[in-house]
Design an enzyme around this catalytic site. Structure first.
Site, short mmCIF file in Angstrom:
data_model
loop_
_atom_site.label_atom_id
_atom_site.label_comp_id
_atom_site.label_asym_id
_atom_site.label_seq_id
_atom_site.Cartn_x
_atom_site.Cartn_y
_atom_site.Cartn_z
CG LEU A 70 -1.99 -1.15 1.20
CD1 LEU A 70 -2.90 -1.07 2.42
CD2 LEU A 70 -2.84 -1.14 -0.08
NE ARG A 71 4.53 0.30 -3.90
CZ ARG A 71 5.25 -0.81 -3.98
NH1 ARG A 71 5.87 -1.29 -2.92
NH2 ARG A 71 5.34 -1.45 -5.12
CG ASN A 101 8.00 -3.52 0.27
OD1 ASN A 101 6.81 -3.41 0.55
ND2 ASN A 101 8.41 -3.79 -0.96
CG ASP A 314 3.61 -9.26 -4.93
OD1 ASP A 314 3.72 -8.32 -4.11
OD2 ASP A 314 4.60 -9.79 -5.48
#
Ligand code: DOR
Ligand code: ZN
Length: 436
Positions: A70-71, A101, A314
């Site tokens: 989802l950044r 990440n 993903d």
């Protein structure tokens, strides 16, 4: 809180072993009653329930994606929790598990809590997956108990493997004590340096360095050995985005030996092969890469025979300018949330006759169970009122430009797929309505 009666639909709930015409009453964010057509009308009237007409539609538990990016925090130019969950709702998902990440890497209880704050504007439920090692650097494990208490549902260094034997061993042991699965990104990076696609005929033709299947299966086999050595029945190893026949065989063997090893497969890996890279198409670049037809066939077989536990997207948004670079420079990853149901129906249900109830199990019931998402992936009375209504046969055309995601990186732009999402409800609230 208001009530909704979902009336006249065909309900498929693998958790309750139900595949029949049923009405569903949602009340106060939960499933209040499930009964034969018409049987809930009086109760619904007393509660002044709103009526949702589900005639001709499948009514299923909201889909559960245990692998999304989802950044947020830190890369909100690619996606935010608000836009990523809007894309999830459009794809029929009501629970998403967010990989760590981000920038910074989610390796703390603080970030884990921050991601779940109502201020993020999520429209479906977000379950953070915390980093397995500090900074996902693979050197020192994080504090699993504290991360779990803050809401983490698993640990992973996804994007990279937990490479060192001793660290992976520690991670499996500590996660077992905390009651968390370890999700491994199985890639022996010592064999994939500088590689941007699958090692095979296509890479040879394009003059690109390739990632061999053994780079994946080798880590899966190593992890299984570590797990066996632990002799702790609580230990749970989950393989992310499994992409090769060889790695799937290793998982099957481990299961036959009574080990708790599970795996997920991404829609792009069962829908495409390395041929999709074509003339250096960066929308076909992801990690693990698209493989060859024999791998794809093995994954489909695993989805059909139950050796694969879940479909996970993903979902990996990247900006247009990043994906417009030369193939070797472009980042790995494709969007997945809006096309997963359609691809699963097209490939598994229509082409390979997998019953709809099994498709729903792979996209909802089983992933919810894998990560112990209590009350999700089920329409049993008392479960969360997370529901997707879709037309299993009506086709629609995916248009990347109209995606709810902030990004556009998909190899499926312009594809016509079955399984149009009609309505998605999260905890009793309508969070997506398709224009039918
Ligand atoms: O394709 C991928 N994208 N694979 C990964 O392992 C990471 C992910 C990302 O974060 O973009
Ligand atoms: Zn990932």
């Amino acid at each position: 809180m208001s009530s909704i009666l979902i009336r006249g639909g065909h309900l498929i709930d693998p958790a309750s072993n139900l595949d029949a015409r049923r009405d569903l009453l949602l009340s106060a964010g939960r499933v209040a009653a499930v009964d034969a057509p018409g049987k809930l009308d009086a109760l619904a009237a007393r509660e002044h329930a709103e009526i949702l007409n589900a005639k001709g539609l499948i009514v299923a538990p909201g889909l559960v994606d245990i692998h999304v990016h989802l950044r947020e925090p830190g890369q909100s130019h690619k996606e935010t929790i608000a836009t990523g969950t809007a894309a999830a709702a459009a794809g029929g998902f009501t629970s998403v598990c967010a990989m760590p990440n981000t920038t910074p890497v989610n390796d703390s209880a603080e970030t884990t809590r921050w991601m779940q704050s109502p201020d993020r504007g999520a429209v479906v439920r977000v379950f953070p997956i915390a980093a397995a090692t500090r900074g996902s650097l693979g050197e020192a494990i994080t504090e699993y108990g504290a991360l779990k208490a803050a809401g983490a549902v698993a640990v992973s260094d996804d994007g990279k493997p937990i490479l060192h034997d001793a660290i992976m061993h520690q991670s499996l042991a500590a996660a077992a004590r905390a009651g968390l699965p370890v999700i491994q990104h199985a890639e022996d990076t010592r064999q994939t340096q500088g590689a941007t696609m699958n090692a095979g005929a296509m890479a040879f033709r394009l003059g690109l360095r390739g990632m061999p299947a053994e780079a994946e299966s080798g880590i899966v086999e190593r992890d299984i050995q570590l797990l066996a050595g632990l002799q702790d029945s609580r230990a749970h190893l989950h393989i992310a985005h499994l992409s090769t026949a060889k790695a799937l065989e290793a998982v099957r063997r481990a299961n036959r030996n009574g080990l708790r090893v599970t795996c997920e497969v991404a829609p792009h890996h069962f829908a495409l092969t390395e041929e999709a890279v074509g003339q250096y198409d960066s929308h076909a670049r992801m990690n693990p890469p698209l493989r060859v037809q024999s791998d794809r066939a093995a994954l489909i077989q695993g989805l059909l025979d139950g050796s694969v536990d879940a479909i996970a997207t993903d979902h990996a948004p990247h900006c247009v300018h990043e994906k417009e670079q030369e193939f070797e420079r472009t980042p790995n990853g494709v969007l997945g949330l809006e096309t997963a149901l359609g691809l699963a129906l097209q490939v598994l249900h229509q082409k390979h006759s997998l019953p709809l109830s099994r498709v729903i199990a792979l996209l909802s019931t089983q992933p919810a169970q894998l990560l112990h998402l209590t009350g999700r992936g089920s329409l049993a009375v008392g479960s969360f009122a997370d529901v997707v209504l879709f037309d299993a046969t009506a086709t629609w055309t995916y248009c990347a430009a109209a995606s709810k995601s902030k990004s556009r990186n998909t190899p499926f732009d312009g594809w016509t797929l079955p399984g149009k999402v009609h309505t998605t409800l999260s905890e009793g609230h309508v969070v997506y309505e398709g224009n039918s």
